[in-house]
Scaffold this motif. Structure first.
Motif, mmCIF file in Angstrom:
data_model
loop_
_atom_site.group_PDB
_atom_site.id
_atom_site.type_symbol
_atom_site.label_atom_id
_atom_site.label_comp_id
_atom_site.label_asym_id
_atom_site.label_seq_id
_atom_site.Cartn_x
_atom_site.Cartn_y
_atom_site.Cartn_z
ATOM 1 N N GLU A 21 3.507 2.764 -2.898
ATOM 2 C CA GLU A 21 3.867 1.360 -3.172
ATOM 3 C C GLU A 21 2.988 0.468 -2.320
ATOM 4 O O GLU A 21 2.608 0.847 -1.205
ATOM 5 N N ASP A 22 2.634 -0.699 -2.812
ATOM 6 C CA ASP A 22 1.946 -1.673 -1.967
ATOM 7 C C ASP A 22 2.423 -3.067 -2.348
ATOM 8 O O ASP A 22 3.320 -3.207 -3.191
ATOM 9 N N HIS A 23 1.786 -4.101 -1.743
ATOM 10 C CA HIS A 23 2.299 -5.460 -1.950
ATOM 11 C C HIS A 23 2.163 -5.901 -3.410
ATOM 12 O O HIS A 23 2.837 -6.819 -3.844
ATOM 13 N N GLN A 24 1.294 -5.227 -4.167
ATOM 14 C CA GLN A 24 1.086 -5.644 -5.566
ATOM 15 C C GLN A 24 1.766 -4.703 -6.561
ATOM 16 O O GLN A 24 1.969 -5.078 -7.712
ATOM 17 N N THR A 25 2.080 -3.498 -6.129
ATOM 18 C CA THR A 25 2.483 -2.474 -7.081
ATOM 19 C C THR A 25 3.743 -1.749 -6.626
ATOM 20 O O THR A 25 3.758 -1.149 -5.550
ATOM 21 N N SER A 26 4.761 -1.784 -7.453
ATOM 22 C CA SER A 26 6.000 -1.081 -7.103
ATOM 23 C C SER A 26 5.886 0.392 -7.494
ATOM 24 O O SER A 26 5.038 0.780 -8.309
#
Ligand SMILES: Cc1cc2nc3c(=O)[nH]c(=O)nc-3n(C[C@H](O)[C@H](O)[C@H](O)COP(=O)(O)OP(=O)(O)OC[C@H]3O[C@@H](n4cnc5c(N)ncnc54)[C@H](O)[C@@H]3O)c2cc1C
Length: 285
Positions: A259-264
């Motif tokens: 997971e990252d700030h753009q992608t769940s």
């Protein structure tokens, strides 16, 4: 920004490279191969190695060879070497198909196959290839040689089981049976970007049923790997939409997505479902 000061070593032989690496590795000495990952990191000062062991002039590291049923790729073989098939075997076509998905042309002219494995970006196409095809990684140091199976090589995000004084001298890929089918699919935001999920699948047909299925996944988890549950879902089944969708669903359920700030995680799981199904469809055409 400019990199922090460093000393560049330019060995001409493998023995010399290993000796220098053994000496400078404890002082954060690093190998410099194509420089396409290391140099930008140094320019941002995210890495400040005091020594670089530049292996580009080391004799013999730029070789691609076939010995028996194995393709051997030396440490200085560039991505661009695979723009054309390097071996008269389905593996040659597979590598060519994948090479065109790596970054952009200028980067492919410098970046190396082995450097990609050493860097171990989870989204690297070559790391996915090595994991899917069960590559053997050959590591050398002044202490000797080690053969590492791909499944034991990728330890996590940008992490391998190479020791700091080991040079990855060669990657060995098994040739594929002549009737092997393969498919590759990746999803990235723009052409040339790192993949958010990528799948490589291979299989053979026996009496119209899938056999020896391999389903490899990259970009979605911290390291690339084969998804055994998806392979089980394919083996013994006739190729077709229903079977491909079931295998893709199994793969999506089996992953622990990054997971990252753009992608769940859910979004990446969806991507896994899509890239596995598309790779299977491509293999069947
Ligand atoms: C804009 C951009 C887009 C990119 N897109 C992609 C992409 O879509 N897919 C992809 O896979 N890559 C991509 N890359 C990365 C590129 O493919 C690199 O070439 C590759 O990851 C590293 O190979 P290199 O030879 O350049 O290694 P280097 O940058 O020289 O080294 C990388 C790391 O590996 C170590 N290393 C290198 N070779 C060895 C060795 N033989 N033994 C031990 N350690 C070694 C170095 O010490 C360093 O820590 C991209 C790069 C850029 C700049």
């Amino acid at each position: 920004m400019k990199p922090a000061p460093f000393i560049r070593h330019a060995p001409k032989t493998l023995d010399e490279a290993l000796t220098i690496l053994g000496r400078v590795a404890p002082q954060d000495g690093r190998i410099l191969a194509g420089g396409q990952s290391l140099v930008p990191i140094m320019a941002f000062r995210l890495a400040k190695p005091a020594h670089l062991v530049d292996i580009n002039e080391v004799e013999g590291l730029d070789r691609i060879m076939t010995e028996g049923q194995v393709l051997s790729i030396g440490a200085c073989v560039r991505h661009a070497a695979f723009h054309k098939s390097v071996v008269d075997n389905p593996l040659g076509k597979l590598l060519t198909t994948i090479a065109h998905h790596i970054a952009h042309y200028p980067i492919r002219m410098r970046g190396t196959f082995c450097g990609s494995l050493a860097h171990a970006d989870p989204a690297s196409e070559w790391c996915l290839t090595a994991a899917t095809l069960d590559a053997t990684i050959v590591a050398k140091s002044t202490r000797g040689e080690r053969l590492i199976a791909a499944k034991d090589f990728f330890a996590g995000l940008m992490t391998t089981t190479l020791a700091e004084d080991e040079l990855l001298v060669e990657v060995r890929l098994p040739l594929l049976a002549s009737d092997t089918k393969f498919g590759f699919n990746e999803f990235s935001r723009r052409a040339g970007d790192f993949a958010m999920a990528a799948a490589l699948v291979t299989y053979r047909l026996q009496a119209g049923k899938i056999a020896e299925a391999r389903v490899g996944l990259g970009g979605a988890e911290a390291r690339p790997r084969r998804i055994e549950d998806a392979e089980t879902a394919l083996n013994g089944q006739p190729p077709g939409d229903k079977v491909f969708r079931a295998a893709a669903e199994t793969a999506a359920a089996a992953v622990d997505p990054l997971e990252d700030h753009q992608t769940s995680a859910d979004y990446r799981r969806d991507l896994v479902r899509a890239v596995v199904r598309r790779a299977l469809e491509q293999a069947a055409t």
